[in-house]
Design a protein around this motif. Sequence first.
Motif, PDB file in Angstrom:
ATOM      1  N   ALA A  48       6.080   4.685   0.947  1.00 16.13           N
ATOM      2  CA  ALA A  48       5.868   6.099   1.263  1.00 16.13           C
ATOM      3  C   ALA A  48       6.007   6.909  -0.013  1.00 16.13           C
ATOM      4  CB  ALA A  48       6.878   6.564   2.303  1.00 16.13           C
ATOM      5  N   ALA A  49       5.182   7.950  -0.158  1.00 22.81           N
ATOM      6  CA  ALA A  49       5.213   8.734  -1.395  1.00 22.81           C
ATOM      7  C   ALA A  49       4.912  10.195  -1.125  1.00 22.81           C
ATOM      8  CB  ALA A  49       4.211   8.179  -2.402  1.00 22.81           C
ATOM      9  N   VAL A  50       5.605  11.048  -1.869  1.00 20.85           N
ATOM     10  CA  VAL A  50       5.318  12.482  -1.930  1.00 20.85           C
ATOM     11  C   VAL A  50       4.758  12.722  -3.326  1.00 20.85           C
ATOM     12  CG1 VAL A  50       6.313  14.793  -1.908  1.00 20.85           C
ATOM     13  CG2 VAL A  50       7.097  13.088  -0.255  1.00 20.85           C
ATOM     14  N   LEU A  51       3.463  12.947  -3.407  1.00 16.31           N
ATOM     15  CA  LEU A  51       2.759  12.967  -4.691  1.00 16.31           C
ATOM     16  C   LEU A  51       2.592  14.388  -5.223  1.00 16.31           C
ATOM     17  CD1 LEU A  51      -0.081  10.417  -3.834  1.00 16.31           C
ATOM     18  CD2 LEU A  51       2.072   9.948  -5.038  1.00 16.31           C
ATOM     19  N   GLY A  52       2.742  14.537  -6.522  1.00 20.07           N
ATOM     20  CA  GLY A  52       2.398  15.784  -7.188  1.00 20.07           C
ATOM     21  C   GLY A  52       1.248  15.517  -8.144  1.00 20.07           C
ATOM     22  N   ALA A  53       0.585  16.559  -8.636  1.00 17.70           N
ATOM     23  CA  ALA A  53      -0.533  16.400  -9.579  1.00 17.70           C
ATOM     24  C   ALA A  53      -1.551  15.398  -9.056  1.00 17.70           C
ATOM     25  CB  ALA A  53      -0.009  15.977 -10.957  1.00 17.70           C
ATOM     26  N   PHE A  54      -1.807  15.428  -7.765  1.00 17.18           N
ATOM     27  CA  PHE A  54      -2.737  14.492  -7.134  1.00 17.18           C
ATOM     28  C   PHE A  54      -3.510  15.239  -6.056  1.00 17.18           C
ATOM     29  CE2 PHE A  54      -4.307  11.085  -4.515  1.00 17.18           C
ATOM     30  CZ  PHE A  54      -4.443  10.001  -5.358  1.00 17.18           C
ATOM     31  N   GLU A  55      -4.803  14.921  -5.945  1.00 18.91           N
ATOM     32  CA  GLU A  55      -5.641  15.502  -4.903  1.00 18.91           C
ATOM     33  C   GLU A  55      -6.557  14.410  -4.373  1.00 18.91           C
ATOM     34  OE1 GLU A  55      -7.755  18.580  -6.911  1.00 18.91           O
ATOM     35  OE2 GLU A  55      -5.935  19.671  -7.504  1.00 18.91           O
ATOM     36  N   SER A  56      -7.094  14.608  -3.191  1.00 21.47           N
ATOM     37  CA  SER A  56      -8.002  13.626  -2.602  1.00 21.47           C
ATOM     38  C   SER A  56      -9.063  14.346  -1.783  1.00 21.47           C
ATOM     39  CB  SER A  56      -7.235  12.648  -1.705  1.00 21.47           C
ATOM     40  OG  SER A  56      -6.873  13.271  -0.476  1.00 21.47           O
ATOM     41  N   ASP A  57     -10.074  13.592  -1.349  1.00 23.87           N
ATOM     42  CA  ASP A  57     -11.061  14.162  -0.438  1.00 23.87           C
ATOM     43  C   ASP A  57     -10.384  14.725   0.808  1.00 23.87           C
ATOM     44  OD1 ASP A  57     -13.605  13.881  -1.663  1.00 23.87           O
ATOM     45  OD2 ASP A  57     -13.655  11.754  -1.192  1.00 23.87           O
ATOM     46  N   ALA A  58      -9.373  14.018   1.295  1.00 25.15           N
ATOM     47  CA  ALA A  58      -8.706  14.453   2.527  1.00 25.15           C
ATOM     48  C   ALA A  58      -7.883  15.710   2.312  1.00 25.15           C
ATOM     49  CB  ALA A  58      -7.831  13.326   3.056  1.00 25.15           C
ATOM     50  N   SER A  59      -7.177  15.812   1.181  1.00 26.38           N
ATOM     51  CA  SER A  59      -6.358  17.014   0.979  1.00 26.38           C
ATOM     52  C   SER A  59      -7.219  18.230   0.674  1.00 26.38           C
ATOM     53  CB  SER A  59      -5.319  16.792  -0.128  1.00 26.38           C
ATOM     54  OG  SER A  59      -5.902  16.525  -1.380  1.00 26.38           O
ATOM     55  N   HIS A  60      -8.355  18.038  -0.008  1.00 25.40           N
ATOM     56  CA  HIS A  60      -9.286  19.149  -0.192  1.00 25.40           C
ATOM     57  C   HIS A  60      -9.805  19.634   1.157  1.00 25.40           C
ATOM     58  CE1 HIS A  60      -9.828  19.719  -4.524  1.00 25.40           C
ATOM     59  NE2 HIS A  60      -9.688  18.411  -4.665  1.00 25.40           N
ATOM     60  N   ALA A  61     -10.141  18.677   2.028  1.00 27.26           N
ATOM     61  CA  ALA A  61     -10.662  19.050   3.344  1.00 27.26           C
ATOM     62  C   ALA A  61      -9.599  19.755   4.178  1.00 27.26           C
ATOM     63  CB  ALA A  61     -11.169  17.810   4.071  1.00 27.26           C
ATOM     64  N   LYS A  62      -8.377  19.266   4.132  1.00 30.05           N
ATOM     65  CA  LYS A  62      -7.294  19.885   4.915  1.00 30.05           C
ATOM     66  C   LYS A  62      -6.971  21.276   4.374  1.00 30.05           C
ATOM     67  CE  LYS A  62      -4.060  19.808   8.124  1.00 30.05           C
ATOM     68  NZ  LYS A  62      -2.886  18.907   8.098  1.00 30.05           N
ATOM     69  N   PRO A  88       0.821  -1.212   0.000  1.00 27.74           N
ATOM     70  CA  PRO A  88       0.000   0.000   0.000  1.00 27.74           C
ATOM     71  C   PRO A  88       0.858   1.267   0.000  1.00 27.74           C
ATOM     72  CG  PRO A  88      -0.809  -1.580   1.613  1.00 27.74           C
ATOM     73  CD  PRO A  88       0.498  -2.117   1.117  1.00 27.74           C
ATOM     74  N   ILE A  89       0.355   2.282  -0.689  1.00 23.93           N
ATOM     75  CA  ILE A  89       1.052   3.573  -0.760  1.00 23.93           C
ATOM     76  C   ILE A  89       0.494   4.491   0.321  1.00 23.93           C
ATOM     77  CG2 ILE A  89       1.444   5.632  -2.165  1.00 23.93           C
ATOM     78  CD1 ILE A  89       1.268   3.801  -4.640  1.00 23.93           C
ATOM     79  N   VAL A  90       1.379   5.066   1.108  1.00 25.29           N
ATOM     80  CA  VAL A  90       1.003   6.049   2.125  1.00 25.29           C
ATOM     81  C   VAL A  90       1.561   7.396   1.687  1.00 25.29           C
ATOM     82  CG1 VAL A  90       1.212   6.750   4.537  1.00 25.29           C
ATOM     83  CG2 VAL A  90       0.989   4.319   3.950  1.00 25.29           C
ATOM     84  N   ALA A  91       0.684   8.369   1.496  1.00 31.20           N
ATOM     85  CA  ALA A  91       1.110   9.685   1.005  1.00 31.20           C
ATOM     86  C   ALA A  91       1.483  10.589   2.172  1.00 31.20           C
ATOM     87  CB  ALA A  91       0.013  10.323   0.183  1.00 31.20           C
ATOM     88  N   TYR A  92       2.579  11.299   2.002  1.00 31.73           N
ATOM     89  CA  TYR A  92       2.990  12.303   2.978  1.00 31.73           C
ATOM     90  C   TYR A  92       2.624  13.711   2.509  1.00 31.73           C
ATOM     91  CZ  TYR A  92       5.267   9.041   6.103  1.00 31.73           C
ATOM     92  OH  TYR A  92       5.492   8.038   7.023  1.00 31.73           O
ATOM     93  N   SER A  93       2.351  13.861   1.230  1.00 29.33           N
ATOM     94  CA  SER A  93       1.841  15.140   0.711  1.00 29.33           C
ATOM     95  C   SER A  93       1.280  14.906  -0.681  1.00 29.33           C
ATOM     96  CB  SER A  93       2.935  16.214   0.666  1.00 29.33           C
ATOM     97  OG  SER A  93       3.859  15.945  -0.376  1.00 29.33           O
ATOM     98  N   VAL A 102      -0.138  10.681  11.273  1.00 26.60           N
ATOM     99  CA  VAL A 102      -1.108   9.784  10.642  1.00 26.60           C
ATOM    100  C   VAL A 102      -0.415   8.895   9.607  1.00 26.60           C
ATOM    101  CG1 VAL A 102      -3.213   9.659   9.257  1.00 26.60           C
ATOM    102  CG2 VAL A 102      -2.997  11.398  11.047  1.00 26.60           C
ATOM    103  N   ALA A 103       0.406   9.506   8.760  1.00 23.49           N
ATOM    104  CA  ALA A 103       1.118   8.738   7.739  1.00 23.49           C
ATOM    105  C   ALA A 103       2.058   7.722   8.384  1.00 23.49           C
ATOM    106  CB  ALA A 103       1.892   9.677   6.824  1.00 23.49           C
ATOM    107  N   ASP A 104       2.769   8.133   9.419  1.00 23.20           N
ATOM    108  CA  ASP A 104       3.675   7.212  10.111  1.00 23.20           C
ATOM    109  C   ASP A 104       2.905   6.038  10.712  1.00 23.20           C
ATOM    110  OD1 ASP A 104       5.848   8.800   9.503  1.00 23.20           O
ATOM    111  OD2 ASP A 104       6.003   9.697  11.497  1.00 23.20           O
TER     112      ASP A 104
END
Length: 354
Positions: free
Chosen positions: A292-306, A260-265, A275-277
Motif C-alpha cells: 500500500a502506498a500514499v504517493l506524492g509527485a505522482f499522477e495517473s490517468d485515473a487521478s486526472h479523471a477523478k 504490486p503497489i496499490v495507491a491510496y492517493s 477500490v484500493a482495499d
Amino acid sequence: MTVYRPLLQELLFAYGPCGQEDAVRDVCLRELRPEVDEAWTDPAGNVIGVLRGGDAPAVRVMAHMDELSMLVKRIDADGTLHLTPLGTMYPGNFGLGPVAVLGQHTTVCGMLALGSEHTTQESPRIWRTKPDQGDKALDWPDVYVFTGLTGTELRHAGVAPGTRVCVDRSRRTLVDVGNDYLGCYFLDDRAALTALLCCARDLRGGATPPGDVYFVCTTNEEIGGIGGGYASRTLPGELTLALEVGPTEPEYGTQVAGGPIVAYSDALCVYDKSVADRLMDMADELGLAPQAAVLGAFESDASHAKAGALTPQAGLLCLPTLSTHGFEVIAHGAIPAMADVLTGFLRDPWREVG
C-alpha cells in the motif's frame, strides 16, 4: 515467467512520443482485437477494446501508450536542434547519446550533447554544469542535438519546431539486471501495457465478467492524462482503474522486490478506498504481498479523471519500479503479478472486502 518478454520488447522498440503514438497503437490494436468483442480507436487516439459482461457497472482499465520525449524548440542555421521536454524529466534521466528525430518525411539520427568536458570558463554553458565549477544541475537549455545535417537538409526531412525527439531504438533493448530483474527506458508505461494485454487474454478465457470491461490504451498521459480523461468522459462505467509504474523509495515504504503497489492517493486525488482495499485483498489472495502506498509527485490517468470529475471512482495499480522516469528496473515477475491481480479483480470488482 518471461513469456511476455517478446511483446514487451516490441512495445519498447516502438516510438511513442506524446501525440504521436502510432507505432505503439498498431501493436496494441493487433494484440487486443483477438481478445475482445470489439476494438477501435477513438477521436483522442486511444485504443479501446471492450469485453462484454453482465449487468454490473462497466470498468475502464487504462495503461498509456505515450513515452517521455522531447520537442524541437528551434533550429540553428548549422542544423543544431534545441529542445524542450514532453513530460517531467531532465537530460540526466536519459543521458547524452543517440536520439531519433521523427521528421515528417525522414527519421534523423542525432546526438544529444552537452559539449566537451575539456573546456574552461570561456565555454560558460558547459562550465556552469561541472560539479567542481558552477555546480548547476544539467537542464534542457544546456544541451542540444547534433544532427550532422544542414538546416536545409533538416527541412527536407520534415524537421521543424514541434518535431518529436525520442531516445534512439539502439538504447531500448531490455537488459537482465542480476538474476531477477529487467531494465530499460520506458517501462513506463510499456510494462503496464503488456500486463493489460495479458489480462485481456486471460479474462477472455474465463467466466463472463459481471459487467463490461473496457481496456483502454491511452494517449498523452505524460502531459496531463488527456486521452484517459477523454475516455473516462465518453465511455460507460463507474470506475477508471489506471495501470502504472510505481516508485520504490523509502518515503513510500515500497521496494522493487515487493509485490504490486496499490495507491491510496497521489498528487491529484485520493483514490477510492473500497477500490484500493479490493485490489489489496486480491493480491493477498494470490500470495503476492501487495504494498500500500500514499504517493506524492505522482499522477495517473485515473487521478486526472477523478480530479476532473470525469469518473465517480478511481483506482491505481502499479508495478514496483526502480528509477521511474529514468532507466527503469522491474522484477521479472512484476508484469505477470499485475496481470493476475487485475484479472482477479475484474472477475468480481464490486465485491466488498472483509
